[in-house]
Enzyme design. Structure first.
Site, PDB file in Angstrom:
ATOM      1  N   LEU A  37      27.599  29.478  48.394  1.00  0.00           N
ATOM      2  CA  LEU A  37      26.545  29.790  48.517  1.00  0.00           C
ATOM      3  C   LEU A  37      26.660  31.321  47.696  1.00  0.00           C
ATOM      4  O   LEU A  37      26.093  32.169  47.250  1.00  0.00           O
ATOM      5  CB  LEU A  37      26.909  30.323  49.476  1.00  0.00           C
ATOM      6  CG  LEU A  37      26.303  29.656  50.527  1.00  0.00           C
ATOM      7  CD1 LEU A  37      26.575  29.531  52.338  1.00  0.00           C
ATOM      8  CD2 LEU A  37      24.738  28.803  50.709  1.00  0.00           C
ATOM      9  N   GLY A  38      28.093  31.219  47.106  1.00  0.00           N
ATOM     10  CA  GLY A  38      28.429  32.542  46.169  1.00  0.00           C
ATOM     11  C   GLY A  38      29.609  32.967  45.960  1.00  0.00           C
ATOM     12  O   GLY A  38      30.526  31.842  47.032  1.00  0.00           O
ATOM     13  N   GLY A  40      32.627  36.138  45.023  1.00  0.00           N
ATOM     14  CA  GLY A  40      32.605  37.342  45.068  1.00  0.00           C
ATOM     15  C   GLY A  40      34.162  37.774  43.776  1.00  0.00           C
ATOM     16  O   GLY A  40      34.418  36.836  43.489  1.00  0.00           O
ATOM     17  N   LYS A  41      34.451  38.646  43.750  1.00  0.00           N
ATOM     18  CA  LYS A  41      36.291  39.483  42.506  1.00  0.00           C
ATOM     19  C   LYS A  41      37.240  38.189  43.787  1.00  0.00           C
ATOM     20  O   LYS A  41      37.392  37.940  42.740  1.00  0.00           O
ATOM     21  CB  LYS A  41      36.205  40.616  43.096  1.00  0.00           C
ATOM     22  CG  LYS A  41      36.738  41.154  41.630  1.00  0.00           C
ATOM     23  CD  LYS A  41      37.041  42.850  42.068  1.00  0.00           C
ATOM     24  CE  LYS A  41      37.103  43.114  40.273  1.00  0.00           C
ATOM     25  NZ  LYS A  41      36.907  44.826  40.913  1.00  0.00           N
ATOM     26  N   PHE A  42      37.103  38.294  44.537  1.00  0.00           N
ATOM     27  CA  PHE A  42      38.291  37.696  45.444  1.00  0.00           C
ATOM     28  C   PHE A  42      38.018  35.655  46.235  1.00  0.00           C
ATOM     29  O   PHE A  42      38.988  35.917  46.935  1.00  0.00           O
ATOM     30  CB  PHE A  42      39.515  38.856  45.863  1.00  0.00           C
ATOM     31  CG  PHE A  42      40.135  39.826  45.149  1.00  0.00           C
ATOM     32  CD1 PHE A  42      41.151  39.378  43.892  1.00  0.00           C
ATOM     33  CD2 PHE A  42      39.440  40.588  45.101  1.00  0.00           C
ATOM     34  CE1 PHE A  42      41.700  40.379  43.507  1.00  0.00           C
ATOM     35  CE2 PHE A  42      40.217  41.165  44.373  1.00  0.00           C
ATOM     36  CZ  PHE A  42      40.932  41.391  43.332  1.00  0.00           C
ATOM     37  N   ALA A  43      36.978  36.205  46.629  1.00  0.00           N
ATOM     38  CA  ALA A  43      36.352  35.354  47.912  1.00  0.00           C
ATOM     39  C   ALA A  43      35.365  34.457  46.914  1.00  0.00           C
ATOM     40  O   ALA A  43      34.452  34.616  45.986  1.00  0.00           O
ATOM     41  CB  ALA A  43      35.434  36.292  48.232  1.00  0.00           C
ATOM     42  N   VAL A  44      35.514  33.326  47.923  1.00  0.00           N
ATOM     43  CA  VAL A  44      34.227  32.227  47.537  1.00  0.00           C
ATOM     44  C   VAL A  44      33.789  31.552  48.804  1.00  0.00           C
ATOM     45  O   VAL A  44      34.777  31.472  50.006  1.00  0.00           O
ATOM     46  CB  VAL A  44      34.677  30.806  46.748  1.00  0.00           C
ATOM     47  CG1 VAL A  44      35.530  30.033  47.484  1.00  0.00           C
ATOM     48  CG2 VAL A  44      34.039  29.435  46.622  1.00  0.00           C
ATOM     49  N   LYS A  60      34.123  32.761  54.017  1.00  0.00           N
ATOM     50  CA  LYS A  60      34.300  33.244  52.839  1.00  0.00           C
ATOM     51  C   LYS A  60      35.654  32.330  53.217  1.00  0.00           C
ATOM     52  O   LYS A  60      36.331  32.817  53.793  1.00  0.00           O
ATOM     53  CB  LYS A  60      34.163  34.114  53.279  1.00  0.00           C
ATOM     54  CG  LYS A  60      34.550  35.017  52.430  1.00  0.00           C
ATOM     55  CD  LYS A  60      33.604  36.699  52.666  1.00  0.00           C
ATOM     56  CE  LYS A  60      34.239  37.198  51.802  1.00  0.00           C
ATOM     57  NZ  LYS A  60      33.530  38.954  51.920  1.00  0.00           N
ATOM     58  N   ASP A 156      30.306  49.523  50.221  1.00  0.00           N
ATOM     59  CA  ASP A 156      29.656  48.640  48.805  1.00  0.00           C
ATOM     60  C   ASP A 156      28.776  48.203  49.055  1.00  0.00           C
ATOM     61  O   ASP A 156      28.100  46.373  49.356  1.00  0.00           O
ATOM     62  CB  ASP A 156      30.987  47.410  49.214  1.00  0.00           C
ATOM     63  CG  ASP A 156      30.906  46.515  47.669  1.00  0.00           C
ATOM     64  OD1 ASP A 156      30.430  47.352  46.747  1.00  0.00           O
ATOM     65  OD2 ASP A 156      31.440  45.331  47.669  1.00  0.00           O
TER      66      ASP A 156
END
Ligand code: ADP
Ligand code: MG
Length: 327
Positions: A37-38, A40-44, A60, A156
């Site tokens: 779904l998306g 980030g820097k340290f997460a899928v 997450k 953020d």
């Protein structure tokens, strides 16, 4: 409210959570489906189906080690903030937490409409109308006012961290990604360099104390982007972006705001103010004429994107903006 056992370090990070962390395998209770779904820097983040209920969720996956450092505390803080906001209808809800050797998995409510970012980028059929933005901005502000009232700052807020329950028809907003969030009570001062330059307030760049006003700047940027499809401070290079932010170099020209009401511009101007003390609060914003049906179409060049229903007499928030249902 936060439980009595809440522990906080000097940076406003919370270190005690109530959620039981499950150690049994995530995969024995969930099927992961489709493409991520998306990221980030340290997460899928992946869509998954809970086997016993058949319900869809978003998982997450957060690595507990990043760049050789143990980041478990940051993840516990993220969980604690989600727990404390569970009565907030505009914050994503946390269903369960799993831990493996290398990662912690947050099982979240799935926001199927994706990032508002996708509908901010200009010339597509899905682009928001001003009427849409008014409704979504009220939801974002209601959610953020709630957080601020509970002494939580998000730090953020950006188009990638504000999601939609559905995109067509346009649903309700869900605020996600509390990875940088802090509790402001019992904290003398929070000063950290965080966030993405494009969306962060001048005080972050200047290493000055952060506050709830820091989020309000980001809401100004977010609203600007939702209405115009353009990022107000983004420069060709990082240094240029920093300079634009610290000089509050914003383009409010008719070219950029074609078809947008002057009240909307006035609203953004109340947020993109260098001095955090002079910025509107979330409560102030919710009282602004732009969000309370006083909007009249902009009379300059170009078309208005407002619909006639916006000129109807003011209605109370509970009538015009019911709280979305939560599972
Ligand atoms: P990071 O802390 O790495 O930025 P996020 O929590 O922002 O991680 O998640 C990364 C991306 O994954 C988001 O920008 C969004 O596109 C997607 N995402 C996150 N949470 C959800 C959710 N609950 N439902 C649907 N998509 C999500
Ligand atoms: Mg994110």
């Amino acid at each position: 409210d936060m439980p009595d056992c809440t522990m906080m370090n000097k940076n406003g990070m919370v270190s005690k959570i109530q959620t039981r962390i499950r150690m049994d395998p995530f995969k024995s209770n969930y099927d992961v489906v489709g493409k991520p779904l998306g990221r980030g820097k340290f997460a899928v983040v992946k869509k998954c189906i809970e086997k016993v209920t058949g319900k869809e969720h978003a998982a997450k996956f957060l690595r507990t080690r990043r760049k050789g450092e143990n980041c478990r505390m940051d993840i516990i803080n993220e969980i604690a903030v989600l727990e404390s906001a569970k009565a907030n209808p505009f914050v994503i809800s946390l269903h369960e937490v799993y831990e493996t050797t290398n990662e912690i998995i947050l099982v979240l409510e799935c926001a199927a409409g994706g990032e508002i970012f996708n509908q901010c980028v200009g010339d597509n059929d899905d682009a928001f109308t001003e009427k849409d933005v008014i409704r979504l901005a009220r939801q974002i502000l209601t959610g953020v006012a709630w957080l601020h009232h509970n002494n939580v700052v998000h730090l953020d807020l950006k188009p990638q961290n504000v999601l939609l329950t559905s995109s067509r028809p346009l649903g309700d907003i869900r605020i996600v990604d509390f990875g940088l969030s802090r509790r402001m009570d019992n904290v003398k001062e929070v000063r950290e360099i965080l966030g993405t330059p494009e969306y962060v307030a001048p005080e972050i760049l200047n290493y000055e104390p952060l506050s709830t006003a820091t989020d309000m700047w980001s809401i100004g940027v977010l609203t600007y982007i939702m209405l115009t499809g353009e990022s107000p401070f983004l420069g060709d290079k990082k240094q240029e972006t920093y300079l634009n932010v610290s000089q509050v170099n914003v383009d409010y020209s008719q070219e950029v705001f074609e078809g947008v009401s002057s009240l909307a511009i006035d609203f953004i101007k109340s947020l993109l103010i260098k001095n955090p003390r002079q910025r509107a609060t979330a409560e102030d914003c919710l009282k602004h004429a732009w969000l309370n049906g006083h909007t009249h179409p902009y009379n300059g060049h170009g078309h208005t994107r407002l619909l006639p229903s916006m000129h109807e007499p003011e209605t109370s928030q509970s009538e015009s903006d019911p709280e979305p249902e939560r599972p």
